[in-house]
Motif scaffolding. Sequence first.
Motif, short mmCIF file in Angstrom:
data_model
loop_
_atom_site.label_atom_id
_atom_site.label_comp_id
_atom_site.label_asym_id
_atom_site.label_seq_id
_atom_site.Cartn_x
_atom_site.Cartn_y
_atom_site.Cartn_z
N TYR A 179 11.34 -22.64 87.23
CA TYR A 179 12.02 -21.29 87.29
C TYR A 179 13.38 -21.40 88.07
O TYR A 179 12.86 -21.88 89.52
N ASP A 180 14.42 -20.97 87.85
CA ASP A 180 15.39 -20.99 88.93
C ASP A 180 15.31 -19.48 89.56
O ASP A 180 14.52 -18.87 89.30
N ASP A 181 16.41 -19.34 90.50
CA ASP A 181 16.41 -17.94 91.45
C ASP A 181 16.53 -16.75 90.51
O ASP A 181 16.13 -15.57 90.90
N ASN A 182 16.91 -17.02 89.35
CA ASN A 182 17.10 -15.85 88.14
C ASN A 182 16.05 -16.09 87.20
O ASN A 182 16.30 -15.16 86.16
N TYR A 183 14.99 -16.68 87.42
CA TYR A 183 13.89 -16.59 86.60
C TYR A 183 14.04 -17.22 85.29
O TYR A 183 13.45 -17.01 84.28
N ALA A 184 15.19 -17.89 85.28
CA ALA A 184 15.57 -19.00 84.02
C ALA A 184 14.62 -20.02 83.95
O ALA A 184 14.52 -20.91 84.85
N PHE A 185 13.97 -20.30 82.87
CA PHE A 185 13.12 -21.28 82.53
C PHE A 185 13.45 -22.76 82.14
O PHE A 185 14.29 -22.59 81.30
N THR A 186 13.19 -23.69 82.78
CA THR A 186 13.60 -25.25 82.22
C THR A 186 12.19 -25.92 81.98
O THR A 186 11.59 -25.98 82.92
N ASP A 187 12.26 -26.34 80.65
CA ASP A 187 10.84 -27.11 80.51
C ASP A 187 10.95 -28.67 80.80
O ASP A 187 11.81 -29.52 80.10
N THR A 188 10.47 -29.18 81.86
CA THR A 188 10.75 -30.24 82.33
C THR A 188 9.46 -30.80 83.11
O THR A 188 8.70 -29.95 83.64
N LYS A 189 9.14 -31.96 83.27
CA LYS A 189 7.93 -32.50 83.79
C LYS A 189 8.44 -32.43 85.57
O LYS A 189 9.55 -32.51 85.89
N ILE A 190 7.23 -32.03 86.35
CA ILE A 190 7.46 -31.83 87.56
C ILE A 190 7.04 -33.46 88.35
O ILE A 190 5.93 -33.76 88.17
N GLU A 191 8.01 -33.91 88.89
CA GLU A 191 7.88 -35.07 89.51
C GLU A 191 7.35 -35.15 90.76
O GLU A 191 7.00 -36.35 91.40
N TRP A 192 7.44 -34.15 91.49
CA TRP A 192 7.13 -34.32 93.10
C TRP A 192 5.65 -34.01 93.16
O TRP A 192 4.92 -33.39 92.42
N CYS A 193 5.06 -34.56 94.33
CA CYS A 193 3.49 -34.49 94.28
C CYS A 193 3.58 -33.51 95.64
O CYS A 193 3.79 -33.85 96.79
N SER A 194 2.60 -32.31 95.46
CA SER A 194 2.46 -31.40 96.45
C SER A 194 1.18 -31.78 97.13
O SER A 194 0.19 -32.13 96.43
N THR A 195 1.15 -31.64 98.55
CA THR A 195 0.01 -31.64 99.15
C THR A 195 -1.11 -30.56 98.73
O THR A 195 -2.26 -30.98 98.50
N GLU A 196 -0.57 -29.47 98.43
CA GLU A 196 -1.56 -28.34 98.11
C GLU A 196 -2.41 -28.79 97.08
O GLU A 196 -3.35 -28.54 96.36
N HIS A 197 -1.48 -29.49 95.88
CA HIS A 197 -2.28 -29.70 94.53
C HIS A 197 -2.99 -31.00 94.79
O HIS A 197 -4.04 -31.07 93.82
N GLN A 198 -2.79 -31.74 95.52
CA GLN A 198 -3.74 -32.90 95.95
C GLN A 198 -5.17 -32.49 96.37
O GLN A 198 -6.17 -32.57 95.83
N LEU A 199 -5.10 -31.54 97.40
CA LEU A 199 -6.05 -30.83 97.98
C LEU A 199 -7.01 -29.92 96.94
O LEU A 199 -8.14 -30.03 96.70
N SER A 200 -6.20 -29.11 95.88
CA SER A 200 -6.94 -28.37 95.36
C SER A 200 -7.56 -29.12 93.98
O SER A 200 -8.76 -28.85 93.52
N SER A 201 -6.83 -30.25 93.53
CA SER A 201 -7.44 -30.99 92.57
C SER A 201 -8.60 -31.77 92.71
O SER A 201 -9.41 -32.25 91.97
N MET A 202 -8.62 -32.49 93.96
CA MET A 202 -9.81 -32.88 94.55
C MET A 202 -10.93 -32.09 94.44
O MET A 202 -12.17 -32.90 94.30
#
Length: 814
Positions: free
Chosen positions: A357-380
């Motif tokens: 989502y951009d700052d105006n809440y417009a949605f783009t259907d795209t793969k998220i390529e970054w890796c978040s630390t929080e995502h690693q912790l939660s997924s583990m």
Amino acid sequence: MSTSSKLISFIKAQMDTAKFKYDITLSSDDNTLQGSAPGLPGGDEKVFPQHINVDQYYSPNYSGTISGTWFNLATPDDYKVEVYLVTDDFYLQDTCDLSSNGRWSTSKAIGSGLKEIRLVQLNADKTTSFVEYPYSHFVNYTARFFSLTDAEYLNAEVPVFDVGNGQYIFYTNKVYPGLKIAKLLQRVRRAGAFEYDVVGLTGAETNIHNGRLPSSFLIPANDPSYDKDGTKALRKYGYMLNSRSWLYDIGLSLLTFTASGDYNLCQEILKRLSVEQNSDGSFDFSYDNYIGALFENYVRTGAVGWVVWGMTHYMLKTNDKAQLVMAEKAGDWLLAQMVTDPTDKRYGLLKGGNGVYDDNYAFTDTKIEWCSTEHQLSSMQGLYGLLKVTGNQKYQRALDKIHRNLIDTLFDSDNQRFYQGVSSDGVDKSWALDCVTWAGMTVINDKIFNVDSTKLLKTAQSIFSVNDALVTESSEQEHFNETYSSTSPIAGFKPYSDRDGGYSGSPKIVWTEGTLGYIALCKKLGNTAEADKYLSGLEDLQNLPNSTGGIIYATETYASLPWEFHTWESVVSSSWLYLALNDVEAVFPQIPFTNDLQENTIEAANSDLGYYHDNLAFLKAIPEFQVSKIATTYTFESPAVDVTWKLEVGTSISVPSSDNIVVYTIKDGKVSNNLDGIKKILTENKVFSFDGLDQILGKIAVKIKNGSIWIDTADGSGFTLHIEREHTEVNKVQVTENFEIAITIKFHKIVVTTPTEVISNYNTEVEPATNFNWVAAGVVVLLVLGIVLVPGIGVLAEGTFSGLGGFLELIATI
């Protein structure tokens, strides 16, 4: 009522926020939508027909003549009753005269289908004008039909008819593509004006009958974000936040209801999730509790990790594995997010999911390529839960890989915290509280990488603490809160820091969810006094004026992106508080990591070899073999009979001028290579190129603090790869461990000799080592197989390995 009892009551009440006053129904065919609203107050104000009635309600299933009465018409010859069948249009079936006896009737049978009956007046120009229907309709209730595609579109607003015997119906033939939604609205008078509240809602694909979900927030009715309808809210359809359930909150609710023993609610949530799960195994980031999934494929890896942990934690406590297939499918989706290219900065970590989502809440259907630390912790957590429930070692191997690369890539040892994430462009060094506290709980069992969770706790104390927050009312839209207030300062922790770049202008608020993460880390470290210091203040939030027993999410609202913090009672904060008080081990369980240097066991070696066997495409056709302490030779007949396996190796490899060509030297964990030596040993064999070998063997070398990797020939029939690791004992006596793999390649036959251990003991006072790194050694077996036996590959240049049956992904577990 105790703190815990009030918390559970609040969360349970949030399971019912998607329920409306009236349980309306909706049926459809290709051309019409037909709804009913049982239970409406029959005596409420209505508009009654003034001139015609029907003898009965002629339902869509009825076929036959249709009749009724007429009255209060001075010139009945000027009027007619028209009977229509309604499909894509209104098709006139018969026109009825008004008889002198006060009756009217069709002259023929009318077929089945939705019927509309009208009294019309004859005009001088032979046209007709509508007068009325033969049924009464409500004044204060009306119905709206919507279709949902990229947004929710109003198709029709229609009356609700009383057709007798407590039946109240509404219909339309304005049918458009998309999800079909019907809403029942009640007219109410407030502040001198009429408003319409949605008191019933249904759709052709609603999922609430498959089970309820907890609405994440209790939003006051005067808040700008509140709206059950979705037509008045600040943003487009899909932001009806008071009936939205975030996946992370669902996972926490499963943990909480498991801890409280409300297993029936866990089963209901799991049943609903089984309906909502996407075909690829993932789940959406949030759901409308009534309608379910909406139109945007917004998925986040960390949220999936939380809900898988919630599922598996319930299974571990109850042994109810009815939904295990659903959890395993979600776990496979998590594993599929792993970056497998060892040259990538994100190697071994899980990518973010899908949708932006951009700052105006417009949605783009795209793969998220970054890796978040929080995502690693939660997924583990989720992968650990699947490991415990299934015993499948693929989850352990994934945990080991994420663990090592999380620390290698994202641990900031200088500041004793974890960076926020990493993209292909580099590390995001922003400061976030969960990258300190959640990370501290995840690595609390870490005994090899020198991450001390007590130091992370001190980082949270020095960087994120807030001691003087107040809950104050505000009518400003960005900070709106006209419900909750406090008179005493509240101590806790803020979500972000502007330190060292990254965030700017981050809010100085007490973030209750984040503060409870800090409390949980304190408890896990045994620092109960520090935990209690903040717990009492959060418990006091239950007693704020207008509180219903839940805990507000933040002490001040910051409504806009990138913050989106609200002073609303929250399921996630309430769940964290309940678990902190009753079962703190339910969040971020202590995960055993088996690939640390101390874990040099036969079991670990065989587990690792099994993983490679299952995932390397060219090894799947070869029977499994087991590593043992005794050197063993295994012979495998190749099943291939075509040119794919016909590699000209063996005697074609020239004998090098030196029998000891060092490929790598490792000093203090840093690797230097000798690629010229590799090329020299294979100079006569033109089918191989080893430009990328340093990227592969480097993953082995980092396990060795000091030593070397070298190659010699094997009597002209192949070559031997040696790993030599050196270490110094306490009394400064050096012991060298040699791990050797001898591989002889023959046409259509592979002979593999397992590693043997050679220990040179230079001082009898030093006990001989009984364990060595079988894991690393076993990997080399497959590494060499990977170099010489990949079918159909002529030249292995840098970058070529990405297509070798997941080869690089496998090497990552070394």
